[in-house]
Design a protein around this motif. Structure first.
Motif, PDB file in Angstrom:
ATOM      1  N   THR A 120      43.495  29.453  79.752  1.00 49.68           N
ATOM      2  CA  THR A 120      43.524  30.024  78.445  1.00 49.68           C
ATOM      3  C   THR A 120      42.334  31.007  78.216  1.00 49.68           C
ATOM      4  N   LYS A 167      42.509  34.860  76.748  1.00 51.10           N
ATOM      5  CA  LYS A 167      41.676  35.270  75.715  1.00 51.10           C
ATOM      6  C   LYS A 167      40.784  36.579  76.079  1.00 51.10           C
ATOM      7  N   PRO A 193      49.336  28.142  79.963  1.00 50.93           N
ATOM      8  CA  PRO A 193      48.143  28.502  79.413  1.00 50.93           C
ATOM      9  C   PRO A 193      48.369  29.721  78.299  1.00 50.93           C
ATOM     10  N   VAL A 229      47.569  30.340  73.442  1.00 52.73           N
ATOM     11  CA  VAL A 229      46.815  31.476  73.258  1.00 52.73           C
ATOM     12  C   VAL A 229      47.520  31.992  71.868  1.00 52.73           C
TER      13      VAL A 229
END
Length: 428
Positions: free
Chosen positions: A115, A119, A183, A187
């Motif tokens: 993640t 990001k 993942p 987010v």
């Protein structure tokens, strides 16, 4: 397994322990134990570090190969080639993969994507957006030229980036290339879906003074819809019936252009949406709606039924005049020569007519938003509006039209207060 050149006896001992730990991962599975042994030998011969224990443990949870894990870029390239969705969707995915996902995530091994990487990608996109806006506002013409024609990556595009990556990683999970959670699903996409803003009198006044539009998604009031349709009836009679249908019942542009003649039952005051015309590049293509919710019946009001009945009679006159040259498209809305409308042509005519009528600007798609907004303001239940629009859930309808539903909540609160106040007055 032999290796020379280790810096100390301790380093040699640790490497032996690591090799034993790797072999132990296979348990009694002789095939997997052999694969791990091959990995160890290959690493030693190449003078490379031994494989990571946790990484091999993760791969063993699936039944895929233990070596040669593709990078995100390699996997996405193969994933695109094997997709079995329509060409327009593939084209959108390809753009996202090439412009955003590969440049930011392409070199990361697929099973090591986390993640934090995703990001970081969105943070980099935000920084790039800020740089673009700063360059566009620069007093230096040379700086402004560097971003000529370049647009920031907006909230809707960021949502599509996340959706594309989430879909690709879900497919990787299904293939057991990776294990655990997705993942991309963990987010939150920066930026919310733009909420429709109504062209109320004060906003129209400010727009006329400054030329600035308050938001990316604007909708007309019922008075403005009437003004446009009256103007269109006189200045664009060939397209007026389609726009009336869109403004009153809220189908998408492609659904209106692709409405089949056989699915228009004016005696029963209803139409069925089960076909649409999409554009692949500029090429129009007929296809089914994307989702189950998109296939739906639309009930017609009396006024819309009258408009479509008059249009069908007029279309019969066009067909009679054309004779044998009249094409059989099977479509309800056609040009005077009998051919179907290109969706882009409908949009261009709409924009031109809005300017000529002097109305505040909206997109053609926003006629659909106006239909939903007016319906909600009129007190139509949100589930009915959701089904009318072809939304998969009422949550999507509620989120999209939250500014309208908030107004309805205030009205409900006032209605409850008025009822209680009336009871209290009688008891006093």
């Amino acid at each position: 397994m032999r290796r020379a050149g280790l810096p100390s006896h301790q380093a040699a001992t640790e490497e032996v322990d690591q090799a034993r730990a790797l072999l132990a991962l296979a348990g009694r599975d002789r095939r997997r134990r052999g694969e791990i042994a091959d990995l160890l030998q290959a690493a030693v011969r190449a003078g490379q570090p031994l494989p990571d224990v946790d990484r091999i443990r993760q791969r063993l949870r699936g039944d895929g190969p233990l070596d040669d894990m593709p990078t995100v870029g390699e996997y996405l390239t193969r994933w695109l080639a094997e997709l079995t969705v329509d060409a327009n969707t593939v084209r959108g995915y390809e753009s996202i993969v090439q412009v955003h996902l590969v440049p930011h995530l392409g070199d990361i091994p697929l099973d090591k994507l986390r993640t934090g990487h995703i990001k970081a990608m969105f943070a980099a996109i935000e920084r790039r957006n800020a740089d673009i806006l700063a360059a566009k506002a620069s007093p230096d013409p040379a700086v402004r030229r560097t971003v000529a024609g370049v647009r920031p990556t907006g909230p809707s595009t960021r949502q599509r980036i996340r959706a594309c990556l989430r879909k690709a990683l879900n497919d990787a999970l299904a293939e057991e290339l990776i294990v655990g959670s997705n993942p991309a699903a963990l987010v939150k996409t920066p930026g919310d879906r733009p909420v429709p803003i109504v062209w109320e009198a004060e906003r129209v006044k400010r727009w006329k003074e400054t030329g600035k539009v308050p938001g990316p998604v604007m909708v007309w009031t019922d008075e403005q819809v009437v003004e446009f349709l009256d103007y269109a009836k006189e200045h664009a009679p060939d397209l007026y019936p389609m726009w009336h249908y869109m403004a009153y019942r809220g189908p998408r542009r492609g659904e209106a252009c692709g409405l089949l003649d056989a699915e228009v039952r004016l005696d029963q005051r209803e139409t069925t949406i089960n076909n649409q015309i999409a554009t692949h590049g500029y090429q129009p293509v007929q296809k089914k709606p994307k989702s189950k919710a998109g296939n739906r019946d639309l009930a017609l009001d009396t006024e819309t039924t009258k408009v479509l009945t008059a249009y069908r009679a007029r279309r019969a006159q066009w067909r009679l005049a054309a004779g044998d040259t009249w094409p059989h498209t099977g479509l309800f809305f056609v040009r005077p020569d009998g051919h179907g409308w290109h969706p882009n042509a409908v949009t261009q005519r709409f924009r031109r007519l809005v300017r000529q009528a002097g109305l505040p600007p909206i997109r053609l798609h926003d006629l659909r938003h106006s239909a939903a907004t007016i319906a909600l303001s009129a007190g139509v239940d949100i589930k009915v509006v959701s089904e009318q629009l072809g939304h998969s859930t009422t949550t999507l309808t509620r989120d999209t039209y939250q500014s309208v539903t908030k107004e309805l909540l205030h009205q409900a609160a006032d209605a409850v207060a008025d009822k209680i106040h009336g009871r209290r007055s009688k008891s006093a």
